[in-house]
Scaffold this motif. Sequence first.
Motif, PDB file in Angstrom:
ATOM      1  N   THR A  83     -35.645  16.689  28.133  1.00 45.75           N
ATOM      2  CA  THR A  83     -34.286  17.082  27.738  1.00 45.75           C
ATOM      3  C   THR A  83     -33.922  16.488  26.386  1.00 45.75           C
ATOM      4  N   ILE A  84     -34.169  15.211  26.197  1.00 45.73           N
ATOM      5  CA  ILE A  84     -33.851  14.560  24.925  1.00 45.73           C
ATOM      6  C   ILE A  84     -34.701  15.140  23.799  1.00 45.73           C
ATOM      7  N   LYS A  85     -35.970  15.389  24.102  1.00 41.25           N
ATOM      8  CA  LYS A  85     -36.888  15.922  23.084  1.00 41.25           C
ATOM      9  C   LYS A  85     -36.421  17.274  22.559  1.00 41.25           C
ATOM     10  N   SER A  86     -35.706  18.041  23.378  1.00 42.74           N
ATOM     11  CA  SER A  86     -35.272  19.387  22.985  1.00 42.74           C
ATOM     12  C   SER A  86     -33.990  19.394  22.172  1.00 42.74           C
ATOM     13  N   ILE A  87     -33.337  18.242  22.025  1.00 45.17           N
ATOM     14  CA  ILE A  87     -32.054  18.190  21.315  1.00 45.17           C
ATOM     15  C   ILE A  87     -32.282  18.225  19.813  1.00 45.17           C
ATOM     16  N   PRO A  88     -31.663  19.154  19.098  1.00 44.48           N
ATOM     17  CA  PRO A  88     -31.853  19.245  17.640  1.00 44.48           C
ATOM     18  C   PRO A  88     -31.496  17.932  16.943  1.00 44.48           C
ATOM     19  N   GLY A  89     -32.330  17.534  15.994  1.00 46.49           N
ATOM     20  CA  GLY A  89     -32.087  16.325  15.220  1.00 46.49           C
ATOM     21  C   GLY A  89     -32.827  15.106  15.737  1.00 46.49           C
ATOM     22  N   ILE A  90     -33.274  15.134  16.989  1.00 50.75           N
ATOM     23  CA  ILE A  90     -34.022  14.012  17.542  1.00 50.75           C
ATOM     24  C   ILE A  90     -35.489  14.158  17.152  1.00 50.75           C
ATOM     25  N   LYS A  91     -35.957  13.245  16.328  1.00 46.19           N
ATOM     26  CA  LYS A  91     -37.321  13.321  15.801  1.00 46.19           C
ATOM     27  C   LYS A  91     -38.321  12.511  16.605  1.00 46.19           C
ATOM     28  N   LYS A  92     -37.844  11.504  17.332  1.00 48.96           N
ATOM     29  CA  LYS A  92     -38.772  10.633  18.047  1.00 48.96           C
ATOM     30  C   LYS A  92     -38.137  10.150  19.353  1.00 48.96           C
ATOM     31  N   VAL A  93     -38.897  10.286  20.437  1.00 48.96           N
ATOM     32  CA  VAL A  93     -38.494   9.740  21.731  1.00 48.96           C
ATOM     33  C   VAL A  93     -39.511   8.669  22.105  1.00 48.96           C
ATOM     34  N   ALA A  94     -39.045   7.448  22.232  1.00 47.01           N
ATOM     35  CA  ALA A  94     -39.905   6.307  22.534  1.00 47.01           C
ATOM     36  C   ALA A  94     -39.493   5.719  23.884  1.00 47.01           C
ATOM     37  N   MET A  95     -40.335   4.837  24.401  1.00 48.29           N
ATOM     38  CA  MET A  95     -40.036   4.207  25.688  1.00 48.29           C
ATOM     39  C   MET A  95     -40.649   2.820  25.738  1.00 48.29           C
ATOM     40  N   THR A  96     -39.912   1.872  26.308  1.00 49.27           N
ATOM     41  CA  THR A  96     -40.430   0.537  26.589  1.00 49.27           C
ATOM     42  C   THR A  96     -40.592   0.402  28.098  1.00 49.27           C
ATOM     43  N   THR A  97     -41.797  -0.007  28.520  1.00 48.66           N
ATOM     44  CA  THR A  97     -42.110  -0.053  29.944  1.00 48.66           C
ATOM     45  C   THR A  97     -42.873  -1.321  30.293  1.00 48.66           C
ATOM     46  N   ASN A  98     -42.800  -1.714  31.567  1.00 46.34           N
ATOM     47  CA  ASN A  98     -43.638  -2.819  32.022  1.00 46.34           C
ATOM     48  C   ASN A  98     -45.039  -2.343  32.402  1.00 46.34           C
ATOM     49  N   GLY A  99     -45.262  -1.034  32.336  1.00 44.82           N
ATOM     50  CA  GLY A  99     -46.588  -0.480  32.576  1.00 44.82           C
ATOM     51  C   GLY A  99     -46.927  -0.222  34.024  1.00 44.82           C
ATOM     52  N   TYR A 100     -45.949  -0.327  34.911  1.00 44.53           N
ATOM     53  CA  TYR A 100     -46.182  -0.116  36.333  1.00 44.53           C
ATOM     54  C   TYR A 100     -46.766   1.272  36.592  1.00 44.53           C
ATOM     55  N   LYS A 101     -47.932   1.333  37.228  1.00 51.97           N
ATOM     56  CA  LYS A 101     -48.649   2.577  37.537  1.00 51.97           C
ATOM     57  C   LYS A 101     -48.857   3.454  36.303  1.00 51.97           C
ATOM     58  N   MET A 102     -48.953   2.824  35.141  1.00 51.89           N
ATOM     59  CA  MET A 102     -49.115   3.560  33.904  1.00 51.89           C
ATOM     60  C   MET A 102     -50.409   4.368  33.885  1.00 51.89           C
ATOM     61  N   ASP A 103     -51.456   3.852  34.498  1.00 51.70           N
ATOM     62  CA  ASP A 103     -52.728   4.568  34.502  1.00 51.70           C
ATOM     63  C   ASP A 103     -52.633   5.887  35.252  1.00 51.70           C
ATOM     64  N   GLN A 104     -51.686   6.001  36.186  1.00 54.98           N
ATOM     65  CA  GLN A 104     -51.505   7.228  36.945  1.00 54.98           C
ATOM     66  C   GLN A 104     -50.473   8.165  36.317  1.00 54.98           C
ATOM     67  N   ARG A 105     -49.592   7.628  35.484  1.00 58.90           N
ATOM     68  CA  ARG A 105     -48.423   8.397  35.054  1.00 58.90           C
ATOM     69  C   ARG A 105     -48.368   8.735  33.570  1.00 58.90           C
ATOM     70  N   VAL A 106     -49.167   8.062  32.755  1.00 52.02           N
ATOM     71  CA  VAL A 106     -48.986   8.202  31.316  1.00 52.02           C
ATOM     72  C   VAL A 106     -49.224   9.626  30.837  1.00 52.02           C
ATOM     73  N   GLU A 107     -50.120  10.363  31.477  1.00 51.23           N
ATOM     74  CA  GLU A 107     -50.358  11.742  31.050  1.00 51.23           C
ATOM     75  C   GLU A 107     -49.095  12.588  31.190  1.00 51.23           C
ATOM     76  N   SER A 108     -48.373  12.405  32.293  1.00 47.25           N
ATOM     77  CA  SER A 108     -47.145  13.186  32.491  1.00 47.25           C
ATOM     78  C   SER A 108     -46.061  12.774  31.514  1.00 47.25           C
ATOM     79  N   TRP A 109     -46.006  11.487  31.144  1.00 46.77           N
ATOM     80  CA  TRP A 109     -45.024  11.041  30.154  1.00 46.77           C
ATOM     81  C   TRP A 109     -45.246  11.749  28.820  1.00 46.77           C
ATOM     82  N   LEU A 110     -46.498  11.763  28.400  1.00 47.33           N
ATOM     83  CA  LEU A 110     -46.823  12.383  27.111  1.00 47.33           C
ATOM     84  C   LEU A 110     -46.616  13.895  27.160  1.00 47.33           C
ATOM     85  N   ALA A 111     -46.950  14.515  28.286  1.00 48.10           N
ATOM     86  CA  ALA A 111     -46.745  15.951  28.424  1.00 48.10           C
ATOM     87  C   ALA A 111     -45.272  16.318  28.368  1.00 48.10           C
ATOM     88  N   SER A 112     -44.405  15.391  28.764  1.00 48.18           N
ATOM     89  CA  SER A 112     -42.960  15.642  28.731  1.00 48.18           C
ATOM     90  C   SER A 112     -42.383  15.544  27.324  1.00 48.18           C
TER      91      SER A 112
END
Length: 326
Positions: A83-112
């Motif tokens: 949703t944020i990525k689709s808003i005009p004018g937003i050039k970068k969407v970043a995230m700070t995480t503790n990495g919990y289950k990142m090995d299972q989820r990171v692909e979906s984060w990037l795809a979003s």
Amino acid sequence: MRPLHDPQGRTFPYLRLSLTDLCNFSCNYCLPDGCEEHHHKQSLDVAEIRRLVTAFSAVGVEKIRLTGGEPTLRSDFNDIVSTIKSIPGIKKVAMTTNGYKMDQRVESWLASGLDQLNVSIDSLDPRAFEAITGHDRLQEILAGIEKAFAYGLPSIKVNAVLMKDVNDIQLGAFLDWIKHQPVTMRFIELMQTGNNGSFFNQYHVPGQQIRDQLLEKGWVRMARKRDAGPAYEYCHPDYQGRVGLITPYSRDFCKECNRLRVSSQGHLQLCLFSESGHDLRRLLQDDSQQDELIQEIRSVLRLKVDGHFLDQGYTGGTQNLAQIGG
């Protein structure tokens, strides 16, 4: 529209948006007893977030960093990113995480649509990592970083909170780790909050000590980008990775402030160490309120002062960094 600016003339292309104040780690410098009190169920919903970011985009914000607590504890996290990525004018969407289950989820984060990833790793020693965070998940997080690279993320930032005689003595191991991979290792000076006074007194170490070691080893400070966070970054010709230093107790730290914060319940905070926030949620209930919302944001910015006064022992209303993402 003209971009946001405060009485000191600083502009703000960068917004840190907390998605929840709930965290599932128990880091000793933040939540040593775990997350006992939170308002996870009262967090802004996707529609409110869309209206909020649309308003900030209209006044010059180009980068959104999603924080927590732990932002990925939101079941609708991927929907929020897209949703944020689709808003005009937003050039970068970043995230700070503790990495919990990142090995299972990171692909979906990037795809979003996630563009940038910051991961907290306070030690590369598994035993020290578990002692700090309360979780034996270091290998899971490192595997997640490898997968993020494999899925096409060009670089990753890794955060470590500096602690005296805990990880400040591990600089060599961190540098060896980033020598052949595009990781920016960021060392964050431990900050005093309302709940960690005795811990701060025991473990605080000035970030300049790391800086001095870097300079002795031939590292060179780089120029900062317009939407960069508070870190000063250093590079070395023999290293693929970089090093960043965040030193909030240094002189003039706030001089180049370019970021604002909104809590998971819609409160605009002018500083991490503000006494309290300014409620915007009442203006996030309908798309027709956008003009009023923008006017309110501009009005609140007139109250921003020139510094956080951390060096004078002031911690404001911040009891722990999980409240609004550090």
